[in-house]
Design a protein around this motif. Sequence first.
Motif, PDB file in Angstrom:
ATOM      1  N   TYR A 274       5.144  -4.698  -4.376  1.00 53.23           N
ATOM      2  CA  TYR A 274       3.959  -4.184  -3.697  1.00 53.23           C
ATOM      3  C   TYR A 274       3.093  -3.467  -4.733  1.00 53.23           C
ATOM      4  O   TYR A 274       3.576  -3.038  -5.785  1.00 53.23           O
ATOM      5  N   ASN A 296       2.383   1.190   0.590  1.00 55.33           N
ATOM      6  CA  ASN A 296       3.514   0.962   1.484  1.00 55.33           C
ATOM      7  C   ASN A 296       3.552   2.077   2.516  1.00 55.33           C
ATOM      8  O   ASN A 296       2.867   3.095   2.379  1.00 55.33           O
ATOM      9  N   GLU A 297       4.359   1.891   3.527  1.00 56.06           N
ATOM     10  CA  GLU A 297       4.602   2.957   4.489  1.00 56.06           C
ATOM     11  C   GLU A 297       5.454   4.027   3.812  1.00 56.06           C
ATOM     12  O   GLU A 297       6.440   3.691   3.137  1.00 56.06           O
ATOM     13  N   ALA A 326       2.436   7.559  -1.156  1.00 54.46           N
ATOM     14  CA  ALA A 326       2.306   6.250  -0.508  1.00 54.46           C
ATOM     15  C   ALA A 326       1.008   6.199   0.287  1.00 54.46           C
ATOM     16  O   ALA A 326       0.640   7.154   0.971  1.00 54.46           O
ATOM     17  N   GLU A 328      -0.929   3.526   3.007  1.00 55.16           N
ATOM     18  CA  GLU A 328      -0.680   2.332   3.809  1.00 55.16           C
ATOM     19  C   GLU A 328      -1.527   1.156   3.340  1.00 55.16           C
ATOM     20  O   GLU A 328      -1.103   0.003   3.415  1.00 55.16           O
TER      21      GLU A 328
END
Length: 351
Positions: A274, A296-297, A326, A328
Amino acid sequence: IVKLILPHTTIAYSNLRKKRQYHDNDEINALFTFIDVWYGSGVSIEVKTSGSTGTPKNLRLKKQHVKNSAQATYRYFEPWNDLPLLLALPMQYVAAKLMVVRALEYDLPLIWVPPTSLPLNQLKQQVQFAALVPNQVSNCIKHLTFSNIQNLIIGGAPVTTQLEKKLQSVSTRCFATYGMTETATHVALRPLNGSNKSDVFTFMRGITGSVNSAGCLVIHAPNLGVEALETNDIIELNGITFRWRGRKDFTINSGGLKIHPEELEKNLDGILNYPFYFWSEPDPVLGERLIMIVENEPGAINQELLLSKLRERLNDSKYLPKMIYAAEEFKYSKNKKLLREKTFDASKRID
């Protein structure tokens, strides 16, 4: 007369004004408007900066300087054939305008496709020259239509190591560009694949560089109206070539240790499945501390596992992030440049 090959129709320039009212696509209308401006009586055109490192602003470039830029590209990629050029970028930016100018000035046909993240879906024929941003290339490289491009310049953002590896298996000749709005697009190119593949940029003909006291590139390009343009890009200069290390305004001074986040990101490219990037935040002892932002979450990130992966790749623990955040969804400008500060502002710390 230059032919513009638009979806399902071929229009000579002499008919553009007549046909223009029948198109409700903003990008096509912007294309027609620019051609009107280019053939108009004014001596300059208006262009907009990307806004990736600040508020976007409008600039004016003299048409003669824009012509000189188009000529430099034309000479670099000679010989040309009868195949069209491809326009797949938003018309508000200088890279798109230059693609139109190359077609107009050298009587080359031009295919327009919507400037989406998958612009090659509608490409049904071979083109000899195109310009895309890395995000578009990453999305399109797995499609069979990618091979329809003979020569491709990639700009707007750094080409990652992962993307560069993928380009080794394609027949398209690919080049990373170095340039900016003020220089009417690229002033240097770096071959990314093929027998001429290189890890350094080479200046275009008539352009030279020097380095200022901060280690940043100074561009000398009289033909582009640039006498001594100081950039924020830290480089290693060797005659007519240079290696790009990162932007000065992104450089992190952590307790005297100078960290170039873009260089660090390139070294770690492909380590995660990611997106990620490095940034800084204030530190009471170090002044600034290195942090990492991942797309990312927050609850999906195993911080210890992530740090373990970083340790395996990094040679020095000083380059480990002191904190991980992080977001989203990363935020990008309209021409797909990562907006680092805005993304960080919307992120959450992983404890």
